[in-house]
Write an enzyme that holds these catalytic residues in place. Structure first.
Site, short mmCIF file in Angstrom:
data_model
loop_
_atom_site.label_atom_id
_atom_site.label_comp_id
_atom_site.label_asym_id
_atom_site.label_seq_id
_atom_site.Cartn_x
_atom_site.Cartn_y
_atom_site.Cartn_z
N GLY A 1 18.26 -5.67 -0.09
CA GLY A 1 18.28 -7.05 -0.89
C GLY A 1 16.87 -7.98 -0.88
O GLY A 1 16.86 -8.97 -1.72
N ASN A 2 16.14 -7.64 0.04
CA ASN A 2 15.06 -8.20 0.26
C ASN A 2 13.95 -7.61 0.85
O ASN A 2 14.15 -6.86 1.94
CB ASN A 2 15.24 -9.72 1.04
CG ASN A 2 14.18 -10.68 0.88
OD1 ASN A 2 13.01 -10.19 1.12
ND2 ASN A 2 14.38 -11.93 0.68
N SER B 1 -4.28 -31.28 -12.35
CA SER B 1 -3.38 -32.51 -12.41
C SER B 1 -2.75 -32.72 -11.24
O SER B 1 -1.65 -32.29 -11.10
CB SER B 1 -2.69 -32.29 -13.55
OG SER B 1 -3.31 -31.61 -14.69
N LYS C 1 -3.58 -2.54 7.44
CA LYS C 1 -3.28 -3.77 7.90
C LYS C 1 -2.49 -4.52 6.53
O LYS C 1 -2.17 -3.74 5.78
CB LYS C 1 -4.87 -4.32 7.53
CG LYS C 1 -5.72 -5.17 8.61
CD LYS C 1 -4.85 -5.56 9.71
CE LYS C 1 -5.81 -6.21 10.71
NZ LYS C 1 -5.15 -6.24 12.05
N ASP C 2 -2.36 -5.73 6.69
CA ASP C 2 -1.18 -6.54 5.67
C ASP C 2 -1.83 -6.78 4.69
O ASP C 2 -1.02 -6.79 3.62
CB ASP C 2 -0.86 -7.82 6.61
CG ASP C 2 -0.75 -7.59 8.10
OD1 ASP C 2 -0.08 -6.79 8.41
OD2 ASP C 2 -1.55 -8.12 8.89
N ASP D 1 0.63 -1.04 0.01
CA ASP D 1 -0.09 0.01 -0.03
C ASP D 1 0.95 1.08 -0.04
O ASP D 1 1.76 1.64 0.96
CB ASP D 1 -0.91 -0.01 1.07
CG ASP D 1 -1.88 1.10 1.36
OD1 ASP D 1 -1.40 2.01 0.81
OD2 ASP D 1 -2.71 1.06 2.25
N ASP E 1 -15.05 1.28 5.24
CA ASP E 1 -13.93 0.79 4.50
C ASP E 1 -13.67 -0.44 4.19
O ASP E 1 -12.65 -1.14 4.57
CB ASP E 1 -12.37 1.18 5.43
CG ASP E 1 -12.31 2.67 5.49
OD1 ASP E 1 -12.80 3.36 4.75
OD2 ASP E 1 -11.22 3.17 6.21
N ASP F 1 -4.04 -1.69 -2.39
CA ASP F 1 -2.92 -2.12 -2.36
C ASP F 1 -2.49 -2.51 -3.80
O ASP F 1 -3.26 -3.09 -4.69
CB ASP F 1 -2.93 -3.87 -1.68
CG ASP F 1 -3.05 -3.16 -0.10
OD1 ASP F 1 -2.05 -3.31 0.60
OD2 ASP F 1 -4.37 -3.02 0.41
N TYR G 1 0.75 0.36 14.83
CA TYR G 1 -0.40 0.16 13.95
C TYR G 1 -0.13 1.04 12.72
O TYR G 1 -0.08 2.23 12.80
CB TYR G 1 -1.84 0.39 14.26
CG TYR G 1 -2.91 0.49 13.06
CD1 TYR G 1 -3.38 -0.97 12.61
CD2 TYR G 1 -3.55 1.42 12.58
CE1 TYR G 1 -4.16 -1.11 11.38
CE2 TYR G 1 -4.38 1.23 11.51
CZ TYR G 1 -4.61 -0.02 10.86
OH TYR G 1 -5.61 -0.07 9.83
#
Ligand code: 13P
Ligand code: 13P
Ligand code: MG
Ligand code: MG
Length: 364
Positions: free
Chosen positions: A103-104, A241, A230-231, A11, A285, A53, A227
């Protein structure tokens, strides 16, 4: 051929409020991912959004946790956040919790779900993306998809599914994982993952170790210590298959199960499956929403997407979600519309309690 699917999301600014996505951010994502595709960093991509997001769906041959791919996503989010600031979008740069990229993107705010697979001749994959909720939202559907024979007929009638699946469960607050095999350890699994704010399913493998599903498990509040929003998690599920069929993967979402999130990340609400066009969080929301994009992968190319909840077959669920939303909303600040105290610790409630601290006296 080995292919990695990386879904990285953040976000970086809402339009209007936390309700939706501004087209300028999608355009920026598309521009930068097209350049990266030309340079050969990624094989293919699709940019979309759910609520506020921004979702980067990418394929490549660099494996999971690759610094170039993560760096690319980071650059998109940084550039997007700059645009968001410029045009005044709400909460610009919300999920960029750190300035220095190392790097991450894990632990820096964005959510990540990645899997490296040996691509089958026909490789159907479904990317689920949710807004106004946390990673525990996937626990119930993942259980139903891979362990509930009343949901997934293949567990009963397809010999390839019969031996079952292994769930990797993360204990969020302790940062430790445990593998539980279904059907053998089904009751142990349920005793953990029913507690959706404490235990989350991180990954599902088939009995033979082949990856079937991965979820983003990053918790913003645990990273930031406060806070910030939210994630709004994502997950990748392989179908057909030797895996559940597409319809078996979608089936659990016909419930509109209750998830944590919604207004100010502090309320329980029904998870409503919607089309991309309808993925705007409005009422209080929300209510929390999930979209599902289906792709066929071929040599890493994303053939698609099919907007899988854009279907009257989910109309009844959407209606039910609205009825549940209407009912539980009437409870306002009372539990169980509001989250329990343990989860409220990670919202703005502690600030209110602090204000009253000095006025509390021993009971006579
Ligand atoms: P097909 O026979 O079309 O492959 O379908 C099998 C299936 O999984 C339907 O759910
Ligand atoms: P997001 O996590 O989607 O930004 O929502 C935050 C919020 O407070 C909604 O009311
Ligand atoms: Mg937001
Ligand atoms: Mg959001």
């Amino acid at each position: 051929m080995k292919v990695t699917i990386s879904v990285i999301k953040a976000d970086i600014g809402g339009y209007v409020g936390h309700s939706g996505m501004h087209p300028a951010l999608i355009a920026e994502g598309e521009k930068r991912l097209a350049e990266a595709k030309d340079k050969g960093i990624i094989v293919d991509y699709h940019v979309t959004s759910v609520g506020d997001d921004l979702q980067l769906i990418m394929t490549h041959t660099r494996g999971t946790d690759n610094s170039e791919v993560h760096g690319l996503a980071w650059e998109v989010f940084k550039a997007g956040a700059d645009i968001a600031k410029e045009i005044g979008l709400y909460g610009a740069g919300q999920d960029i919790l750190s300035e220095a990229f190392s790097g991450n993107v894990k632990g820096m705010g964005p959510g990540v779900a990645e899997m490296e697979i040996e691509e089958r001749p026909s490789e159907p994959v479904i990317i689920f993306m949710a807004d106004k909720t946390s990673p525990g939202a996937w626990n119930l559907p993942l259980f139903k998809i891979f362990a509930d024979p009343f949901n997934t007929a293949g567990l009963v009638i397809d010999p390839k599914l019969h031996p079952g699946f292994i769930f990797k469960v993360l204990e969020l607050k302790k940062g430790r994982v445990v593998d539980l095999k279904c059907p053998d350890e089904m009751y142990d699994l349920l005793s953990l993952i029913g507690a959706v704010e404490n235990f989350v399913v991180k990954e599902v493998k088939r009995y033979d170790g082949v990856i079937a599903a991965v979820a983003s498990v990053q918790r913003l509040s645990l990273i930031a210590g406060r806070y910030v929003g939210k994630d709004d998690p994502v997950m990748i599920v392989r179908a057909q298959s030797g895996f559940p069929a597409v319809g078996e993967v979608l089936e659990p979402f016909s419930l509109a199960h209750m998830v944590a999130g919604w207004m100010r990340g502090s309320h329980w609400g029904p998870l409503m499956p919607v089309s991309v066009r309808e993925a705007n969080c409005t009422r209080f929301d929300g209510p929390p929403r999930v979209i599902a994009l289906g792709f066929q992968l071929k040599n890493g190319k994303l053939v698609g997407p099919r907007d899988l909840f854009d279907d009257p077959a989910f109309d009844l669920t959407r209606r039910r979600a609205q009825e549940i939303a209407d009912y539980i909303r009437r409870m306002g600040p009372f539990e169980p519309q509001r989250l329990g105290m343990e989860e409220m610790e990670y919202t703005t409630l502690p600030a209110v309690l602090k204000k009253l601290e000095e006025r509390f006296k021993e009971e006579e």
